[in-house]
Design a protein around this motif. Structure first.
Motif, PDB file in Angstrom:
ATOM      1  N   ALA B 137       0.706  -1.190  -0.066  1.00  0.00           N
ATOM      2  CA  ALA B 137      -0.046   0.222   0.020  1.00  0.00           C
ATOM      3  C   ALA B 137       0.918   1.247   0.054  1.00  0.00           C
ATOM      4  O   ALA B 137       0.710   2.096  -0.736  1.00  0.00           O
ATOM      5  N   GLN B 138       1.961   1.078   1.005  1.00  0.00           N
ATOM      6  CA  GLN B 138       2.949   2.350   0.993  1.00  0.00           C
ATOM      7  C   GLN B 138       3.621   2.435  -0.555  1.00  0.00           C
ATOM      8  O   GLN B 138       3.786   3.730  -0.953  1.00  0.00           O
ATOM      9  N   ALA B 139       4.010   1.591  -1.184  1.00  0.00           N
ATOM     10  CA  ALA B 139       4.459   1.525  -2.257  1.00  0.00           C
ATOM     11  C   ALA B 139       3.732   2.268  -3.452  1.00  0.00           C
ATOM     12  O   ALA B 139       4.135   2.970  -4.098  1.00  0.00           O
ATOM     13  N   ILE B 140       2.485   1.895  -3.257  1.00  0.00           N
ATOM     14  CA  ILE B 140       1.603   2.390  -4.456  1.00  0.00           C
ATOM     15  C   ILE B 140       1.388   3.907  -4.413  1.00  0.00           C
ATOM     16  O   ILE B 140       1.564   4.656  -5.216  1.00  0.00           O
ATOM     17  N   ILE B 141       1.297   4.279  -3.040  1.00  0.00           N
ATOM     18  CA  ILE B 141       1.118   5.644  -2.693  1.00  0.00           C
ATOM     19  C   ILE B 141       2.329   6.291  -3.078  1.00  0.00           C
ATOM     20  O   ILE B 141       2.290   7.540  -3.732  1.00  0.00           O
ATOM     21  N   ALA B 142       3.561   5.979  -2.898  1.00  0.00           N
ATOM     22  CA  ALA B 142       4.840   6.697  -3.070  1.00  0.00           C
ATOM     23  C   ALA B 142       4.842   6.425  -4.676  1.00  0.00           C
ATOM     24  O   ALA B 142       5.449   7.556  -5.121  1.00  0.00           O
ATOM     25  N   LEU B 143       4.308   5.621  -5.437  1.00  0.00           N
ATOM     26  CA  LEU B 143       4.605   5.554  -6.874  1.00  0.00           C
ATOM     27  C   LEU B 143       3.507   6.657  -7.581  1.00  0.00           C
ATOM     28  O   LEU B 143       4.145   7.184  -8.294  1.00  0.00           O
ATOM     29  N   VAL B 144       2.455   6.878  -6.965  1.00  0.00           N
ATOM     30  CA  VAL B 144       1.658   7.720  -7.640  1.00  0.00           C
ATOM     31  C   VAL B 144       2.271   9.312  -7.225  1.00  0.00           C
ATOM     32  O   VAL B 144       2.176  10.063  -8.180  1.00  0.00           O
ATOM     33  N   PHE B 145       2.904   9.556  -6.025  1.00  0.00           N
ATOM     34  CA  PHE B 145       3.292  10.901  -5.863  1.00  0.00           C
ATOM     35  C   PHE B 145       4.731  10.769  -6.854  1.00  0.00           C
ATOM     36  O   PHE B 145       4.846  11.853  -7.364  1.00  0.00           O
ATOM     37  N   LEU B 146       5.482   9.673  -7.178  1.00  0.00           N
ATOM     38  CA  LEU B 146       6.740   9.883  -7.812  1.00  0.00           C
ATOM     39  C   LEU B 146       6.177  10.495  -9.263  1.00  0.00           C
ATOM     40  O   LEU B 146       6.864  10.984 -10.078  1.00  0.00           O
ATOM     41  N   GLY B 147       5.224   9.722  -9.892  1.00  0.00           N
ATOM     42  CA  GLY B 147       4.695   9.916 -11.301  1.00  0.00           C
ATOM     43  C   GLY B 147       4.393  11.412 -11.293  1.00  0.00           C
ATOM     44  O   GLY B 147       4.636  12.027 -12.330  1.00  0.00           O
ATOM     45  N   LEU B 210       8.357   6.005   0.477  1.00  0.00           N
ATOM     46  CA  LEU B 210       8.687   4.486   0.390  1.00  0.00           C
ATOM     47  C   LEU B 210       9.564   4.157   1.309  1.00  0.00           C
ATOM     48  O   LEU B 210       9.367   2.990   1.827  1.00  0.00           O
ATOM     49  N   PHE B 211      10.555   4.816   1.848  1.00  0.00           N
ATOM     50  CA  PHE B 211      11.525   4.587   2.773  1.00  0.00           C
ATOM     51  C   PHE B 211      11.136   5.133   4.175  1.00  0.00           C
ATOM     52  O   PHE B 211      11.836   4.636   5.070  1.00  0.00           O
ATOM     53  N   PHE B 212      10.014   5.483   4.441  1.00  0.00           N
ATOM     54  CA  PHE B 212       9.664   5.972   5.710  1.00  0.00           C
ATOM     55  C   PHE B 212       9.322   4.719   6.341  1.00  0.00           C
ATOM     56  O   PHE B 212       8.731   3.799   5.973  1.00  0.00           O
ATOM     57  N   PRO B 213       8.947   4.922   7.808  1.00  0.00           N
ATOM     58  CA  PRO B 213       8.369   3.906   8.400  1.00  0.00           C
ATOM     59  C   PRO B 213       6.724   3.687   7.980  1.00  0.00           C
ATOM     60  O   PRO B 213       6.275   5.111   7.460  1.00  0.00           O
ATOM     61  N   THR B 214       6.016   2.844   7.870  1.00  0.00           N
ATOM     62  CA  THR B 214       4.842   2.575   7.253  1.00  0.00           C
ATOM     63  C   THR B 214       3.879   3.595   7.657  1.00  0.00           C
ATOM     64  O   THR B 214       3.314   4.194   6.860  1.00  0.00           O
ATOM     65  N   ARG B 215       3.771   3.698   9.074  1.00  0.00           N
ATOM     66  CA  ARG B 215       2.667   4.358   9.607  1.00  0.00           C
ATOM     67  C   ARG B 215       3.020   6.051   9.182  1.00  0.00           C
ATOM     68  O   ARG B 215       1.981   6.476   9.027  1.00  0.00           O
ATOM     69  N   ALA B 216       4.126   6.391   9.409  1.00  0.00           N
ATOM     70  CA  ALA B 216       4.592   7.829   8.971  1.00  0.00           C
ATOM     71  C   ALA B 216       4.128   7.922   7.431  1.00  0.00           C
ATOM     72  O   ALA B 216       3.610   9.266   7.265  1.00  0.00           O
ATOM     73  N   ALA B 217       4.446   7.177   6.623  1.00  0.00           N
ATOM     74  CA  ALA B 217       4.391   7.345   5.134  1.00  0.00           C
ATOM     75  C   ALA B 217       2.815   7.584   4.899  1.00  0.00           C
ATOM     76  O   ALA B 217       2.539   8.242   4.266  1.00  0.00           O
ATOM     77  N   LEU B 218       2.086   6.438   5.567  1.00  0.00           N
ATOM     78  CA  LEU B 218       0.604   6.411   5.064  1.00  0.00           C
ATOM     79  C   LEU B 218      -0.014   7.734   5.640  1.00  0.00           C
ATOM     80  O   LEU B 218      -0.899   8.331   4.841  1.00  0.00           O
ATOM     81  N   VAL B 219       0.439   8.041   6.944  1.00  0.00           N
ATOM     82  CA  VAL B 219      -0.276   9.322   7.663  1.00  0.00           C
ATOM     83  C   VAL B 219       0.014  10.451   6.784  1.00  0.00           C
ATOM     84  O   VAL B 219      -0.883  11.569   6.481  1.00  0.00           O
ATOM     85  N   VAL B 239     -10.595  11.012  -7.499  1.00  0.00           N
ATOM     86  CA  VAL B 239      -9.212  10.272  -7.619  1.00  0.00           C
ATOM     87  C   VAL B 239      -8.503  10.044  -6.317  1.00  0.00           C
ATOM     88  O   VAL B 239      -7.783   8.892  -6.436  1.00  0.00           O
ATOM     89  N   LEU B 240      -8.698  10.713  -5.414  1.00  0.00           N
ATOM     90  CA  LEU B 240      -7.727  10.153  -4.187  1.00  0.00           C
ATOM     91  C   LEU B 240      -8.401   9.376  -3.185  1.00  0.00           C
ATOM     92  O   LEU B 240      -7.776   8.784  -2.402  1.00  0.00           O
ATOM     93  N   ALA B 241      -9.762   9.341  -3.073  1.00  0.00           N
ATOM     94  CA  ALA B 241     -10.537   8.387  -2.286  1.00  0.00           C
ATOM     95  C   ALA B 241      -9.928   7.049  -2.415  1.00  0.00           C
ATOM     96  O   ALA B 241      -9.675   6.498  -0.997  1.00  0.00           O
ATOM     97  N   PRO B 242      -9.648   6.557  -3.614  1.00  0.00           N
ATOM     98  CA  PRO B 242      -9.314   5.107  -3.303  1.00  0.00           C
ATOM     99  C   PRO B 242      -7.821   4.929  -2.650  1.00  0.00           C
ATOM    100  O   PRO B 242      -7.474   4.040  -1.908  1.00  0.00           O
ATOM    101  N   LEU B 243      -6.962   6.106  -2.933  1.00  0.00           N
ATOM    102  CA  LEU B 243      -5.694   5.921  -2.184  1.00  0.00           C
ATOM    103  C   LEU B 243      -5.803   6.245  -0.820  1.00  0.00           C
ATOM    104  O   LEU B 243      -4.978   5.544   0.091  1.00  0.00           O
ATOM    105  N   ILE B 244      -6.822   6.932  -0.314  1.00  0.00           N
ATOM    106  CA  ILE B 244      -7.032   7.456   1.199  1.00  0.00           C
ATOM    107  C   ILE B 244      -7.389   6.093   1.698  1.00  0.00           C
ATOM    108  O   ILE B 244      -7.097   5.616   2.749  1.00  0.00           O
ATOM    109  N   GLY B 245      -8.312   5.117   0.994  1.00  0.00           N
ATOM    110  CA  GLY B 245      -8.762   4.104   1.487  1.00  0.00           C
ATOM    111  C   GLY B 245      -7.639   3.064   1.752  1.00  0.00           C
ATOM    112  O   GLY B 245      -7.732   2.426   2.595  1.00  0.00           O
ATOM    113  N   LEU B 246      -6.712   2.957   0.636  1.00  0.00           N
ATOM    114  CA  LEU B 246      -5.753   2.198   0.556  1.00  0.00           C
ATOM    115  C   LEU B 246      -4.771   2.393   1.816  1.00  0.00           C
ATOM    116  O   LEU B 246      -4.185   1.614   2.499  1.00  0.00           O
ATOM    117  N   ALA B 247      -4.414   3.705   1.956  1.00  0.00           N
ATOM    118  CA  ALA B 247      -3.684   4.058   3.148  1.00  0.00           C
ATOM    119  C   ALA B 247      -4.298   3.761   4.478  1.00  0.00           C
ATOM    120  O   ALA B 247      -3.699   3.428   5.436  1.00  0.00           O
TER     121      ALA B 247
END
Lengths: 171, 272
Positions: B137-147, B210-219, B239-247
């Protein structure tokens, strides 16, 4: 002391449990991330990504495979919608000629004619329109031009139009 | 919560978030569908079936229906089917002439992939999913930010030209209207430059999360995404509700992992 980073924890867990599904999932994410990272570093990758915005990647299956790559608000995208064909100099002057609508747009500039929001405005006059779109990134640009012609307007109210690719002025 | 319930809960969270995204689009979708029916535009790039409004309607309605079926009675089998239908629908919509440009279907595609993977995976150890699932979940969210981040590393974005024209010039949204009211017209391009750099910086940090502790990254991700919805555009909720739900699903799993870890168990005993 060992690092307890989530990535390291994940790799250890996947190796211990031989979790092929999780490893494949992360590989897919990594592949897309590599493509994204290559965009500012490789002119060919940037051209591919910009061409995706202009519906110019062939074959269609390759374009479709690129579609899940996150690219919100990517590149400098500009479009022009005109009731007449435009000359090259008219695409450069600021502000644009009075009868031309020219704006920047967040992504996929051709959505000004394909997406409902733009299409409703574009086709409202029921007359031909010329649509130009340009996407630039770090000095390189991809340009597209279309002639949108109204094909038929039967009484039922359905108006079919066709968008045909034309040459960018002076190209 | 028993083991089966614990397995289902993250699926319910992401399914609910994608359902919200879909429903948030409903009014616009109905209007758009009417336009597509009465103003068809033939573009030779798309295969004929991916220009047909019926395909758009089917993809939209199938996901909504399966999502409801899973939401009303949540079983693993229903989650598996719903995940595949979400993924297929998002895939079709991402390639359809009338929807290919909508970022909602990009985020739904990734979240649906996570949902499908999570629902179909074989559980290897009791704590297995508590490590892999939140990290992915953390990796997907980081990927969207990277894009978003890499695409803005270009002069027209960094000098504020694009953001000025899209937002500050005349966008009818409370935040931009407020800026236009309080600042002189000649100051707005400078504000747009600052705004562009802020967005690029936040997206850069998001990519590195992606390299943060999971909780910090998702928050962090949830905070940024809510900020984007409130200050940028309420339509971004789809657009963002699915990612917020994933987080949120990732946070839920991460909390369980911490609780079930030896240190977490000691804290639990001490609290009791």
């Amino acid at each position: 002391m060992s690092l307890d980073l989530p990535l390291i924890r994940f790799v250890r867990q996947v190796r211990r449990t031989r979790d092929v599904g999780a490893a494949t999932f992360l590989s897919l994410v990594a592949l897309v991330a590599l493509l994204a990272l290559a965009t500012p570093l490789s002119a060919r990758t940037a051209a591919l990504m910009m061409s995706r915005f202009h519906l110019r990647v062939q074959p269609f299956a390759v374009w479709a495979a690129l579609q899940p790559i996150p690219s919100m608000y990517n590149f400098e995208n500009r479009y022009w919608v005109s009731p007449r064909p435009l000359r090259a100099d008219e695409l450069e002057i600021l502000p644009a000629p009075a009868d031309v609508e020219a704006r920047y747009i967040n992504h996929y500039p051709l959505r000004v004619m394909t997406w409902a929001e733009g299409r409703a405005v574009l086709l409202a006059p029921l007359a031909d329109r010329w649509v130009y779109a340009r996407t630039c990134y770090r000095g390189a640009c991809v340009r597209s031009a279309f002639h949108v012609s109204v094909q038929q307007a039967p009484p039922a109210g359905v108006v079919v139009s066709t968008a045909d690719a034309i040459r960018w002025p002076d190209e | 919560m028993n083991s089966a319930g614990a397995r289902i809960a993250p699926l319910q969270i992401v399914n609910g978030a994608m359902f919200l995204a879909w429903v948030w689009k409903l009014r616009v979708f109905l209007l758009f569908d009417t336009i597509y029916r009465y103003r068809p535009l033939r573009v030779s790039f798309f295969p004929a079936f991916l220009q047909a409004p019926a395909v758009l309607e089917l993809a939209y309605c199938a996901a909504l229906a399966l999502s409801l079926i899973f939401g009303l009675r949540s079983t693993l089998t229903r989650a598996r089917v719903a995940g595949i239908v979400w993924l297929t629908s998002a895939g079709v919509l991402l390639c359809h002439e009338g929807a290919y440009n909508d970022a909602t279907f990009v985020t739904v595609a990734w979240v649906a992939l996570w949902m499908t993977w999570y629902a179909w995976r074989r559980r290897r150890t009791p704590e297995d999913e508590l490590i892999a699932a939140p990290f992915l979940a953390q990796a997907i969210i980081a990927l969207v930010f990277l894009g978003g981040f890499v695409g803005k590393l270009t002069p027209g974005f960094l000098d504020g030209t694009v953001f000025y024209d899209i937002y500050l010039r005349d966008r009818d949204f409370w935040f931009f209207s407020l800026l236009r009211e309080y600042f002189a017209a000649e100051t707005l391009p400078r504000l747009a430059t600052g705004y562009a750099w802020l967005v690029v910086a936040v997206e850069g940090i998001g990519a590195l999360s992606l390299f943060f502790p999971t909780r910090a990254a998702l928050v962090f991700g949830i905070g940024v995404m809510f900020g984007m919805i409130v200050f940028n555009n309420f339509l971004l909720l789809s657009v963002l509700a699915p990612l917020i739900g994933l987080a949120c699903a990732g946070l839920w799993l991460e909390s369980r992992r911490i609780q079930e870890s030896p240190r977490g168990a000691i804290h639990g005993v001490l609290r009791a």
